[in-house]
Scaffold this active site. Structure first.
Site, PDB file in Angstrom:
ATOM      1  N   GLU A 120     -28.027  40.382  -5.223  1.00 38.97           N
ATOM      2  CA  GLU A 120     -28.524  39.604  -6.343  1.00 38.97           C
ATOM      3  C   GLU A 120     -27.710  38.330  -6.576  1.00 38.97           C
ATOM      4  O   GLU A 120     -28.255  37.290  -6.917  1.00 38.97           O
ATOM      5  CB  GLU A 120     -28.497  40.470  -7.600  1.00 38.97           C
ATOM      6  CG  GLU A 120     -29.227  39.846  -8.762  1.00 38.97           C
ATOM      7  CD  GLU A 120     -29.069  40.663 -10.031  1.00 38.97           C
ATOM      8  OE1 GLU A 120     -28.654  41.831  -9.936  1.00 38.97           O
ATOM      9  OE2 GLU A 120     -29.350  40.122 -11.095  1.00 38.97           O
ATOM     10  N   ASP A 121     -26.403  38.415  -6.373  1.00 41.69           N
ATOM     11  CA  ASP A 121     -25.549  37.329  -6.839  1.00 41.69           C
ATOM     12  C   ASP A 121     -24.870  36.474  -5.772  1.00 41.69           C
ATOM     13  O   ASP A 121     -24.358  35.410  -6.084  1.00 41.69           O
ATOM     14  CB  ASP A 121     -24.436  37.890  -7.753  1.00 41.69           C
ATOM     15  CG  ASP A 121     -25.006  38.445  -9.050  1.00 41.69           C
ATOM     16  OD1 ASP A 121     -26.118  38.018  -9.425  1.00 41.69           O
ATOM     17  OD2 ASP A 121     -24.364  39.309  -9.660  1.00 41.69           O
TER      18      ASP A 121
END
Ligand code: MN
Length: 685
Positions: A120-121
């Site tokens: 996600e990051d």
């Protein structure tokens, strides 16, 4: 097993993937794959990695290599990222992993916890996780990863989509929820750095979704921590007040507790029982809920102490029996408070919770609430579903049967397939996560249902066939309407019958559980299809009989190039296929296949009517008016005043006109029936 200093290397292409992500994020614009490789090697044997593996090896011999690789990847990929609280981002996945290590979980979910925010990051793709760690860990990471790239959705839709993804993933592998809940717990612990508005929103969501999920999963420890953290944000004054009371209580009662703990420990020792006695952590939120329901006052909180007695013995059976011995010792030493005794060992809660509960009066005006249970029962009570993946207790050894207990999740995802908007899933999720009530079967099994549930919900929770064949609902020995709301502790019995009328649409309004709703809808759809098929069959048979083609009924599917009769009948019933045209096409094939008949077709009409003067004239006129040529007329003598029969042999050019003629004839006054018969040979008539 590889030693800690020689972890299995991550694949060389990984260093390049991470390096490119770091360059793209502008963390380190010129970093090379070689430099990243060195970072990975260092991280894998760093003090943090050593500590994680050390913790794992306290309860599991293997898996250290997996943890090192996961930590190395996560720590390098998250480089340059910080939490809102200012800490390095990698601290977060490490703490989430530690929360799971405290549950003595297997290495796989721990590795997934370390990797849970990477995709996600950091810009490292999911495919890389799959390549490095395999399908199972990849599945866990993906299930925990929020949906992204859905910017066109509203905040509410996006949140619904996230829940959806989480529940769908968890229905197949509940470990997704273990990671998600640990993730939320750490986020709640570090919420102080965000705006008050965001704090309240996240606290609300925690109380609405994550704490109830932890509860449904039997994870008391996590549930009560989530609740207390959210409670402190949402109702700071009440939180403070209760916390103060408990502190004050603990100071003033300290000596008393010490004394009775010692006394109890000595008695247990004399009886040869090995047990630990601990002050039980109290959930402030649970106390507040009890106060809200006026079952407890602040004074009572201050004057109550709570103890856990956890009995250990190599034999679980004997440990359970020792629990009753402990109870006896407690009841003989102190006065029991009437009505406060519960035996959840002989009758476990549906969550598999087992324990003996009792409250006694102890010196100094205090009451002492005791929970007495075995070590194994204690683990189940604290960690619930997590015990399925605990090293030593995992797999078949855990009585926490998640296949069965989490079947509502699968129902929910099944149900979701039928609606397009993820928000409906949240509607379905709400009653499942709302407060539950416990009812019992006549055999004494506990069934947990959302508040507001009815005997219909109960029946479907037992089995879908019991719901579909529900004939009568009996609650506490009395017959009730199946849509009656159940109350805590009701004894519910369902009488089934093959003759039961089955679910109706009004049942949909009478149920709270998603699974009942799901089964009822399925039943109604099936029933509707069955009714359509039946109507189609009647219509087709009527048309075939009119043309004397009943014998050729089974040729209809192939005539229409369909596989099965039901396919034909559904379409006829829905009006997609005309039964009349089908019958005419079939007639066409019949008359054309007979070599002696050429156009015009020679057909026979059989008419049954009430006998009256002028009838023959009227019928003949109708036939002539339709442009049909009469070849032969046969009329057996009728009984006086009875029914008359007449048979016309005709030549027609157009089968459709012939069908219309049959219609006209059957609508003539006094005509009872007009149909085709296959032959004009009347034989014995
Ligand atoms: Mn996270």
């Amino acid at each position: 097993m590889p030693t800690p200093s020689e972890p299995r290397p991550l694949s060389p292409s990984l260093a390049e993937t991470i390096a490119s992500a770091l360059r793209k994020r502008n963390v380190d614009p010129h970093v090379t794959a070689e430099a990243v490789q060195r970072e990975l090697d260092v991280a894998a044997v760093s003090p943090t990695a050593n500590a994680l593996v050390g913790h794992l090896h306290m309860y599991a011999p293997g898996g250290g290599d997996l943890i090192r690789r996961a930590y190395a990847l996560a720590s390098v990929a998250h480089r340059g990222q910080f939490r809102q609280s200012g800490e390095e981002y990698i601290d977060h996945p490490v703490i989430v992993a530690r929360l799971l290590l405290e549950l003595s979980l297997e290495p796989e979910p721990i590795a997934a916890a370390l990797l849970h925010d990477v995709v996600e990051d950091t810009g490292v793709p999911l495919d890389t996780i799959r390549a490095e760690f395999g399908e199972a860990i990849c599945y866990l990471v993906d299930g925990v990863t929020k949906l992204s790239g859905l910017e066109n959705l509203s905040k509410e839709q996006l949140q619904a989509s996230n829940y959806y993804k989480m529940i769908v993933a968890a229905a197949d592998d509940p470990r997704v929820l273990l990671i998600k809940i640990a993730d939320r717990l750490h986020n709640m612990q570090t919420l102080g750095a965000t705006s008050p508005q965001k704090q309240r929103r996240i606290a609300r969501e925690t109380l609405d979704v994550y704490a109830p999920l932890a509860h449904r999963l039997g994870m008391w420890r996590f549930k009560s921590q989530l609740e207390d953290l959210a409670f402190r944000i949402l109702q700071p004054a009440e939180y403070e007040q209760i916390e103060q009371e408990i502190k004050w209580g603990s100071n003033s009662s300290h000596d008393t507790i010490e004394a009775i703990t010692l006394q109890l420990a000595q008695s247990l020792h004399q009886q040869g029982i090995t047990a630990t006695i601990n002050r039980r952590p109290r959930s402030l939120y649970a106390i507040w809920r009890k106060m809200e329901r006026r079952q407890i006052t602040l004074d009572q909180i201050a004057n109550q102490v709570c103890l856990h007695v956890v009995v250990s013995d190599p034999s679980e059976e004997r440990a359970a029996l020792f629990c009753y011995l402990v109870l006896g010792i407690v009841h003989r030493a102190w006065t029991q408070v009437p009505g406060e005794f519960d035996d959840y060992i002989s009758r476990p809660k549906e969550s598999s919770y087992q324990s003996l509960h009792t409250t006694v009066i102890i010196p100094g005006g205090f009451t002492c609430e005791l929970q007495i249970r075995t070590e194994k029962m204690h683990k189940i009570a604290e960690y619930g579903v997590a015990t399925c993946w605990q090293v030593g207790l995992g797999g078949a050894k855990s009585p926490w049967n998640y296949e069965q207990k989490l079947s509502w999740m699968r129902d929910l995802t099944e149900w979701r397939k039928e609606v397009t908007d993820h928000r409906h899933l949240v509607e379905g999720l709400r009653p499942e996560l709302a407060e539950q009530l416990n009812v019992v079967t006549p055999r004494g099994d506990v069934v947990t249902l959302p508040i507001g549930s009815t005997p219909i919900d109960f029946a479907y929770r037992i089995h879908s066939e019991i719901g579909n064949n529900l004939h009568r609902a009996v609650v506490n020995g009395k017959v009730v309407q199946p849509d009656t709301r159940l109350q805590e502790g009701d004894i519910v019995e369902i009488v089934t019958s093959d003759e039961a009328s089955g679910p109706g649409t009004h049942w949909l309004n009478a149920v709270r559980t998603v699974s009942a709703k799901q089964h009822i809808k399925r039943y109604l759809r099936r029933k509707e299809r069955q009714e359509t098929i039946e109507a189609g069959r009647q219509e087709l048979l009527t048309e075939l009989e009119r043309l004397d083609l009943s014998d050729f009924y089974h040729q209809v599917p192939s005539l229409l190039h369909l596989d099965a009769m039901d396919d034909v009948l559904v379409r006829v019933g829905q009006g997609e296929i005309s039964a009349r045209e089908t019958a005419l096409s079939l007639l066409q094939t019949q008359v054309s296949s007979r070599a002696d008949l050429r156009l015009p077709y020679r057909l026979v009409i059989h008419i049954l009517s009430n006998d009256r003067v002028g009838l023959m004239r009227d019928i003949t006129a109708t036939i002539a008016g339709a442009g049909v040529n009469i070849v032969r007329v046969q009329q057996p003598p009728a009984e006086p005043g009875g029914e008359a029969m007449v048979v016309f042999t005709v030549d027609v050019a157009d089968l459709e006109a012939f069908s219309d003629l049959l219609d006209q004839l059957s609508h003539q006054p006094d005509v009872l029936d007009a149909r085709r018969i296959a032959s004009d040979d009347l034989g014995g008539l």
